[in-house]
Design a protein around this motif. Structure first.
Motif, PDB file in Angstrom:
ATOM      1  N   ARG A  79       0.827  -1.205   0.000  1.00 30.28           N
ATOM      2  CA  ARG A  79       0.000   0.000   0.000  1.00 30.28           C
ATOM      3  C   ARG A  79       0.861   1.255   0.000  1.00 30.28           C
ATOM      4  NH1 ARG A  79      -5.263   0.892   0.939  1.00 30.28           N
ATOM      5  NH2 ARG A  79      -5.527  -1.262   1.667  1.00 30.28           N
ATOM      6  N   ARG A 136      -1.895  -4.332   7.162  1.00 29.07           N
ATOM      7  CA  ARG A 136      -2.348  -5.689   7.472  1.00 29.07           C
ATOM      8  C   ARG A 136      -2.585  -6.518   6.216  1.00 29.07           C
ATOM      9  NH1 ARG A 136      -7.710  -5.924  10.768  1.00 29.07           N
ATOM     10  NH2 ARG A 136      -8.578  -5.746   8.665  1.00 29.07           N
ATOM     11  N   ASP A 137      -3.078  -5.894   5.170  1.00 28.25           N
ATOM     12  CA  ASP A 137      -3.316  -6.632   3.923  1.00 28.25           C
ATOM     13  C   ASP A 137      -2.007  -7.103   3.297  1.00 28.25           C
ATOM     14  OD1 ASP A 137      -6.027  -6.266   4.220  1.00 28.25           O
ATOM     15  OD2 ASP A 137      -6.149  -4.588   2.801  1.00 28.25           O
ATOM     16  N   ASP A 138      -0.974  -6.266   3.347  1.00 24.40           N
ATOM     17  CA  ASP A 138       0.337  -6.675   2.832  1.00 24.40           C
ATOM     18  C   ASP A 138       0.864  -7.878   3.608  1.00 24.40           C
ATOM     19  OD1 ASP A 138       0.466  -4.484   0.999  1.00 24.40           O
ATOM     20  OD2 ASP A 138       1.270  -3.184   2.586  1.00 24.40           O
ATOM     21  N   ALA A 141      -1.090 -11.010   2.767  1.00 26.09           N
ATOM     22  CA  ALA A 141      -0.755 -11.517   1.432  1.00 26.09           C
ATOM     23  C   ALA A 141       0.524 -12.349   1.478  1.00 26.09           C
ATOM     24  CB  ALA A 141      -0.607 -10.358   0.447  1.00 26.09           C
ATOM     25  N   GLU A 229     -10.420  -8.716  10.791  1.00 28.68           N
ATOM     26  CA  GLU A 229     -11.190  -8.416   9.589  1.00 28.68           C
ATOM     27  C   GLU A 229     -11.691  -6.970   9.544  1.00 28.68           C
ATOM     28  OE1 GLU A 229     -11.475 -10.403   7.062  1.00 28.68           O
ATOM     29  OE2 GLU A 229     -10.492 -12.104   8.024  1.00 28.68           O
ATOM     30  N   HIS A 260      -6.191  -0.684   9.752  1.00 29.00           N
ATOM     31  CA  HIS A 260      -5.674  -1.848   9.043  1.00 29.00           C
ATOM     32  C   HIS A 260      -4.914  -1.477   7.779  1.00 29.00           C
ATOM     33  CE1 HIS A 260      -9.058  -1.204   6.307  1.00 29.00           C
ATOM     34  NE2 HIS A 260      -8.483  -2.053   5.479  1.00 29.00           N
ATOM     35  N   ASP A 261      -5.190  -0.279   7.245  1.00 31.15           N
ATOM     36  CA  ASP A 261      -4.570   0.137   5.985  1.00 31.15           C
ATOM     37  C   ASP A 261      -3.539   1.249   6.175  1.00 31.15           C
ATOM     38  OD1 ASP A 261      -6.375   2.087   6.721  1.00 31.15           O
ATOM     39  OD2 ASP A 261      -7.396   2.172   4.785  1.00 31.15           O
TER      40      ASP A 261
END
Length: 281
Positions: A79, A136-138, A141, A229, A260-261
């Protein structure tokens, strides 16, 4: 801005050799089924005994070297890279109020995992430091790519506490009779870190003694993402920015709410795996 404030390729173009390496190799550790004193935080907070099934977990935080292999294999762009900026800790030059985290956090263009200190910095000599500037998404993944997932809060505390079976003075997780046993901030935050523990800033993984499950840096160094989540995530373990006069979250019970982002220069992660699966090393 803050709620609380392929192989081994392309750390730039090619992974540099680490200047100082504390661990000889990466490892994944099996954590046997057991009971964790979830939330235990000293005599006044004995925690709740919670049974946790066996699982496996990285012995140390995911490094720049490991993340580079993921990026080389998948083409993943974090991100921070996509948005062109990330949150960077910048020590103020004079005393500031501890009530205003904006005095030491800067939204910095050009800061990302390849440029952890902002524009002009790179990963030379940092191959074995924890990857940061990942949201968190990174982190999730990467975890999927290696066949795992971010640990749950209960898994993370089970790993961090090891075989703990009684209450413990919260300070003892990071200090042994005043001597640092983890990479945390010594001195007066946020002006000056005296580096009594050997490091001012992030340390390479595994430079401090492991816990009784042979897991490294479960306290200090960088905060670690846990599974979630919602828009507001959680990080655990404290970081090199936690000091006795501020934060003091260098203990397993502590957590911090985090968008989270929102990637930052003091948050990384490690991966949990099911026992039955064959994990990548």
């Amino acid at each position: 801005m803050l709620l609380a404030v392929a192989a081994t390729a392309t750390l730039g173009a090619q992974a540099p050799a680490p200047m100082h390496r504390c661990l000889g190799q990466d490892a994944i550790v099996t954590v046997p089924a057991g009971t964790v004193l979830l939330g235990e935080d000293g005599a006044e907070r004995p925690g709740q005994a919670v049974r946790v099934a066996a699982f496996r977990i990285d012995a140390h935080e995911v490094t720049n070297r490991q993340f580079a292999a993921f990026v080389a294999a998948t083409g993943h762009r974090t991100r921070a890279e996509r948005e062109g900026a990330s949150a960077l800790f910048v020590a103020p030059t004079e005393a500031v109020s501890l009530d205003d985290a904006s005095r030491w956090w800067r939204w910095t263009k050009g800061a990302d995992w390849r440029h952890p200190m902002g524009p002009g910095s790179d990963l030379t000599g940092r191959a074995d430091e924890p990857v940061v500037h990942v949201d968190r998404d990174d982190a999730a993944a990467y975890a999927r790519w290696v066949g795992g997932a971010l640990p749950t809060t209960a898994q993370w505390e089970r790993a961090a506490r090891g075989n703990q079976n009684a209450t413990r003075d919260p300070v003892e997780w990071a200090f042994d009779h005043g001597k640092p046993r983890a990479n945390v901030w010594e001195g007066v935050f946020p002006i000056r870190d005296t580096a009594e523990d050997g490091y001012a800033g992030i340390a390479p993984v595994g430079c401090f003694e492991p816990n009784d499950l042979t897991l490294y840096d479960m306290v200090g160094n960088v905060w670690e993402w846990v599974a979630g989540e919602g828009d507001v995530g959680l990080v655990k373990g404290g970081s090199y920015l936690c000091a006795m006069n501020y934060c003091a979250n260098f203990r397993p019970a502590a957590y911090q709410a985090q968008e989270h982002d929102l990637p930052t220069s003091h948050i990384g992660f490690r991966v949990a795996y099911p026992v039955v699966a064959r994990a990548r090393s």
